[in-house]
Write an enzyme that holds these catalytic residues in place. Structure first.
Site, PDB file in Angstrom:
ATOM      1  N   HIS A 155     -27.149 -18.806  12.140  1.00  0.00           N
ATOM      2  CA  HIS A 155     -28.594 -18.588  12.066  1.00  0.00           C
ATOM      3  C   HIS A 155     -29.296 -19.938  12.025  1.00  0.00           C
ATOM      4  O   HIS A 155     -28.648 -20.981  12.077  1.00  0.00           O
ATOM      5  CB  HIS A 155     -28.963 -17.698  10.876  1.00  0.00           C
ATOM      6  CG  HIS A 155     -28.646 -18.281   9.535  1.00  0.00           C
ATOM      7  ND1 HIS A 155     -27.349 -18.463   9.093  1.00  0.00           N
ATOM      8  CD2 HIS A 155     -29.447 -18.739   8.540  1.00  0.00           C
ATOM      9  CE1 HIS A 155     -27.373 -18.998   7.876  1.00  0.00           C
ATOM     10  NE2 HIS A 155     -28.634 -19.182   7.519  1.00  0.00           N
ATOM     11  N   HIS A 166     -31.208 -21.678   9.826  1.00  0.00           N
ATOM     12  CA  HIS A 166     -31.502 -22.540   8.677  1.00  0.00           C
ATOM     13  C   HIS A 166     -30.841 -23.912   8.820  1.00  0.00           C
ATOM     14  O   HIS A 166     -29.730 -24.036   9.335  1.00  0.00           O
ATOM     15  CB  HIS A 166     -31.053 -21.874   7.370  1.00  0.00           C
ATOM     16  CG  HIS A 166     -31.942 -20.719   6.983  1.00  0.00           C
ATOM     17  ND1 HIS A 166     -31.529 -19.728   6.134  1.00  0.00           N
ATOM     18  CD2 HIS A 166     -33.215 -20.415   7.346  1.00  0.00           C
ATOM     19  CE1 HIS A 166     -32.528 -18.854   5.980  1.00  0.00           C
ATOM     20  NE2 HIS A 166     -33.553 -19.259   6.710  1.00  0.00           N
ATOM     21  N   HIS A 213     -21.079 -20.077   2.565  1.00  0.00           N
ATOM     22  CA  HIS A 213     -21.209 -20.841   1.311  1.00  0.00           C
ATOM     23  C   HIS A 213     -20.142 -20.389   0.312  1.00  0.00           C
ATOM     24  O   HIS A 213     -19.694 -19.242   0.349  1.00  0.00           O
ATOM     25  CB  HIS A 213     -22.583 -20.611   0.653  1.00  0.00           C
ATOM     26  CG  HIS A 213     -23.743 -21.115   1.437  1.00  0.00           C
ATOM     27  ND1 HIS A 213     -24.329 -22.345   1.221  1.00  0.00           N
ATOM     28  CD2 HIS A 213     -24.448 -20.548   2.454  1.00  0.00           C
ATOM     29  CE1 HIS A 213     -25.341 -22.516   2.049  1.00  0.00           C
ATOM     30  NE2 HIS A 213     -25.446 -21.435   2.816  1.00  0.00           N
TER      31      HIS A 213
HETATM   32 ZN   LIG Z   1     -29.359 -19.439   5.482  1.00  0.00          ZN
END
Ligand SMILES: [Zn+2]
Length: 263
Positions: free
Chosen positions: A56, A58, A175
């Site tokens: 994505h 970000h 993450h």
């Molecule tokens: Zn993100």
């Protein structure tokens, strides 16, 4: 298919990935924010990075693109609707598209909105299937929705796509949040013995050698897959007294996501 998970050790706790073909040595870099570590890992393995996949838009997922392109000439792939958001995109992806790496790796594109509205996951159909899920699904958790996302869309992605994947699917998130997420699970379901055992085992783990879960494990320890658990619902009612007697799973998911933001 060879998967190398790269721990960035940054404040956002990002994981980057290299997915390589064992025959040709071609590699796909997924969200290679820490471009130095990714390039070094490829060099050490004798691999050539030919493609970059951004799950994505970000910055903590795209911030390494320029350096990797400069070093390798790799093509950038991302959700087709991210073309105005990610510089230098070469290929826009839609649900059902296939990303090929060398001769042996085929990854199916899943269109998985919710964390943002142009988020893709990649699904490898191998003996042990694998999902590269960016910020959609985390170990024991779900992505947030406050930077361009939507919780109802995230719920649909979970219930209509992720929950239907094979139980043995290995989960490779964007993450390392597993410890915090397990604490949230236990806050919602204090009697979840699987989550407690996992927390006891993994608290303080070296993310450089991180535990890799599977979808059937996530069903046990991830609150966002446990929307009909009587305890999850009862505890949620303490925070939201207006919750109906038998809330639909979508409502439970959205309220849990709301609660997680304040937690
Ligand atoms: Zn993100």
């Amino acid at each position: 298919m060879i998967v190398k998970q790269i721990w960035t050790a940054n404040a956002y706790r990002n994981f980057n990935y290299l997915v390589a073909c064992g025959e040709t040595g071609e590699a796909l870099a997924i969200d290679p924010l820490d471009h130095e570590k990714c390039l070094r890992a490829a060099r050490d393995e004798g691999w050539t990075i030919t493609q970059i996949l951004n799950t994505h838009e970000h910055h903590d997922h795209t911030g390494g693109n320029d350096a990797v392109v400069k070093a390798t000439g790799a093509k950038i792939l991302a959700h087709r609707n991210a073309v105005d958001k990610i510089d230098g995109m070469d290929r826009g992806l839609a649900a059902g598209d296939v990303v090929r790496v060398g001769k042996t790796v085929e990854l199916e594109v899943l269109d998985t909105p919710g964390h943002t509205m142009c988020h893709v996951c990649l699904l490898a159909h191998t003996d042990a299937p694998a999902l590269f899920c960016g910020d959609t699904l985390f170990n024991a958790g779900a992505g947030n929705c406050h930077n361009g996302g939507h919780p109802v869309e995230l719920y649909k992605t979970f219930s209509e796509q992720l929950a239907r994947l094979p139980a043995a699917t290995r989960i490779y998130p964007g993450h390392d949040y597993i410890e915090n997420n397990l604490r949230f699970t236990l806050d919602r379901e204090p009697d979840n013995a699987s989550a407690q055992a996992m927390l006891d085992r993994l608290a303080g783990q070296d993310p450089g050698k991180a535990y890799v879960s599977t979808l059937d494990v996530e069903r046990e320890v991830n609150t966002f897959f446990r929307l009909t658990s009587p305890m999850v619902i009862a505890k949620l009612r303490e925070a939201f007294p207006d919750l109906p007697e038998r809330p639909d799973p979508r409502t439970v998911f959205v309220k849990l996501r709301e609660l997680r933001n304040t937690w």
